[in-house]
Design an enzyme around this catalytic site. Structure first.
Site, PDB file in Angstrom:
ATOM      1  N   CYS A  91      -1.568  10.411  -0.247  1.00 30.79           N
ATOM      2  CA  CYS A  91      -1.565  10.518   1.213  1.00 30.79           C
ATOM      3  C   CYS A  91      -2.441  11.669   1.674  1.00 30.79           C
ATOM      4  O   CYS A  91      -2.387  12.075   2.822  1.00 30.79           O
ATOM      5  CB  CYS A  91      -0.143  10.721   1.709  1.00 30.79           C
ATOM      6  SG  CYS A  91       0.573  12.291   1.205  1.00 30.79           S
TER       7      CYS A  91
ATOM      8  N   LYS B 283       0.827  -1.210   0.000  1.00 29.63           N
ATOM      9  CA  LYS B 283       0.000   0.000   0.000  1.00 29.63           C
ATOM     10  C   LYS B 283       0.862   1.261   0.000  1.00 29.63           C
ATOM     11  O   LYS B 283       0.361   2.351  -0.279  1.00 29.63           O
ATOM     12  CB  LYS B 283      -0.963   0.012   1.180  1.00 29.63           C
ATOM     13  CG  LYS B 283      -0.336   0.194   2.547  1.00 29.63           C
ATOM     14  CD  LYS B 283      -1.428   0.273   3.598  1.00 29.63           C
ATOM     15  CE  LYS B 283      -0.848   0.534   4.973  1.00 29.63           C
ATOM     16  NZ  LYS B 283      -1.896   0.667   6.007  1.00 29.63           N
ATOM     17  N   ASP B 284       2.166   1.120   0.288  1.00 29.99           N
ATOM     18  CA  ASP B 284       3.064   2.268   0.234  1.00 29.99           C
ATOM     19  C   ASP B 284       3.509   2.596  -1.188  1.00 29.99           C
ATOM     20  O   ASP B 284       4.017   3.689  -1.435  1.00 29.99           O
ATOM     21  CB  ASP B 284       4.320   2.010   1.080  1.00 29.99           C
ATOM     22  CG  ASP B 284       4.029   1.983   2.568  1.00 29.99           C
ATOM     23  OD1 ASP B 284       2.925   2.380   2.959  1.00 29.99           O
ATOM     24  OD2 ASP B 284       4.911   1.557   3.333  1.00 29.99           O
TER      25      ASP B 284
ATOM     26  N   ARG C 188      -8.580   5.902   8.386  1.00 30.58           N
ATOM     27  CA  ARG C 188      -9.056   5.378   9.666  1.00 30.58           C
ATOM     28  C   ARG C 188      -9.678   6.486  10.502  1.00 30.58           C
ATOM     29  O   ARG C 188     -10.692   6.287  11.177  1.00 30.58           O
ATOM     30  CB  ARG C 188      -7.912   4.710  10.421  1.00 30.58           C
ATOM     31  CG  ARG C 188      -7.411   3.428   9.758  1.00 30.58           C
ATOM     32  CD  ARG C 188      -6.212   2.846  10.484  1.00 30.58           C
ATOM     33  NE  ARG C 188      -5.669   1.690   9.766  1.00 30.58           N
ATOM     34  CZ  ARG C 188      -4.387   1.425   9.640  1.00 30.58           C
ATOM     35  NH1 ARG C 188      -3.487   2.246  10.189  1.00 30.58           N
ATOM     36  NH2 ARG C 188      -3.984   0.367   8.971  1.00 30.58           N
TER      37      ARG C 188
END
Length: 315
Positions: free
Chosen positions: A233, A76-77, A125
């Site tokens: 991000c 996922k990075d 989240r």
């Protein structure tokens, strides 16, 4: 072959998995620790450091320069756009893709008192928690997995949000609550280890033997469906695909406002035979429903300094 890796405990654990698998194939390796900018600046949100790829670019550069043959990443990075010189030679069978809540007393998300403080570095989240429990306080939590747990034990938070896969890879058995993906759609590629090598190299040929085809397809779908709204991000985005059987794949994706007050969400079952085409259709639908506008609003809020949390970069 030289494997380049970050020096965190979790990065080392992931690298050890690749070393073991390659050893079983008769391939000897040596390890080279590389410190990245994302590891160095732990006192500020990641988007102020380098944004998406803060833990990837330096390893890419070392590989292009010929210093290392293989690098190991939490998938996922990996940014969506990758250097032409490099190949994602293997996607390992996925570990748990789910998020978990860890508290010092074993409390579950529904049991936390009003105003309880949760720690996370992930905007996704954060937004999902605020949607589910808007009475809770969510604060930024930087650091590797050991540091995050230490901060919890020191009483800085009532609970912290983590990827379950990280705990699995560390071999830690903890009393955690796995969060329901119906409310907490995972990040694209969460729980997956990716192997990167120079394209066309011997390292690519050797490590391709580690590839897990079902996981590769699932992770490809997850990337495709958020391509048109991709915020890197700087946006709370969930994307999760999972084989139901050999022919069908369930797909869930959503984009949220930073405070969780708005969201757009799609859940569909697509055919494995035509997964790329159907994933592309879902991507367009997500835009039409307003996903891109939510991403753009999040980017503007971050630019204006009205939000500090960023997408988590640790599995």
């Amino acid at each position: 072959m030289i494997i380049g890796t970050r020096g965190s405990a979790l990065a080392i654990a992931q690298t050890e998995t690749i070393e073991r698998l390659l050893s079983e194939l008769g391939v000897s390796t040596t390890r080279k620790i590389i410190k990245t900018s994302g590891d160095t600046f732990t006192d500020r949100p990641l988007h102020e450091v380098a944004g998406v790829g803060a833990f990837v670019r330096e390893l890419d550069d070392r590989m292009i320069d010929g210093e290392i043959d293989i690098s190991v990443h939490s998938m996922k990075d990996l940014p969506t756009i990758r250097p032409d010189e490099l190949a994602t030679s293997a996607v390992l069978k996925r570990d748990s893709p789910y998020d978990v809540l860890l508290t010092t007393d074993g409390s579950r998300i529904d049991d936390l008192p009003e105003g309880a403080v949760l720690g996370t570095t992930s905007m996704r989240r954060r937004a999902q928690i605020l949607r589910y429990r808007p009475d809770l306080h969510v604060q930024d939590l930087r650091g590797n997995i050991n540091t995050r747990i230490r901060k919890l034990e020191e009483g800085l938070y009532d609970g912290i949000l983590l990827a379950e896969a990280g705990l699995q890879r560390m071999g830690w058995e903890m009393d955690v609550e796995r969060l329901d993906p119906q409310f907490f759609c995972p990040s694209a590629n969460q729980g997956t280890i990716a192997v990167v090598t120079p394209a066309g190299s011997e390292a690519e040929e050797v490590t391709s033997n580690l590839d897990h085809q079902q996981t590769r397809i699932e992770t490809e779908i997850e990337r495709i469906v958020i391509t048109d709204v991709e915020g890197g991000c700087t946006a709370p985005i969930g994307s999760f695909a999972q084989f139901i059987n050999e022919d069908e794949i369930s797909v869930c994706c959503e984009v949220l406002a930073l405070d969780g007050s708005e969201h757009v969400r799609i859940e569909e079952v697509i055919q494995a035979e035509t997964y790329q085409e159907h994933a592309g259709m879902i991507a367009k639908e997500l835009v039409q429903m307003g996903g891109k506008e939510l991403v753009q609003r999040a980017v503007c809020q971050l630019s204006a300094g009205t939000a500090t949390e960023v997408q988590g970069q640790y599995d």
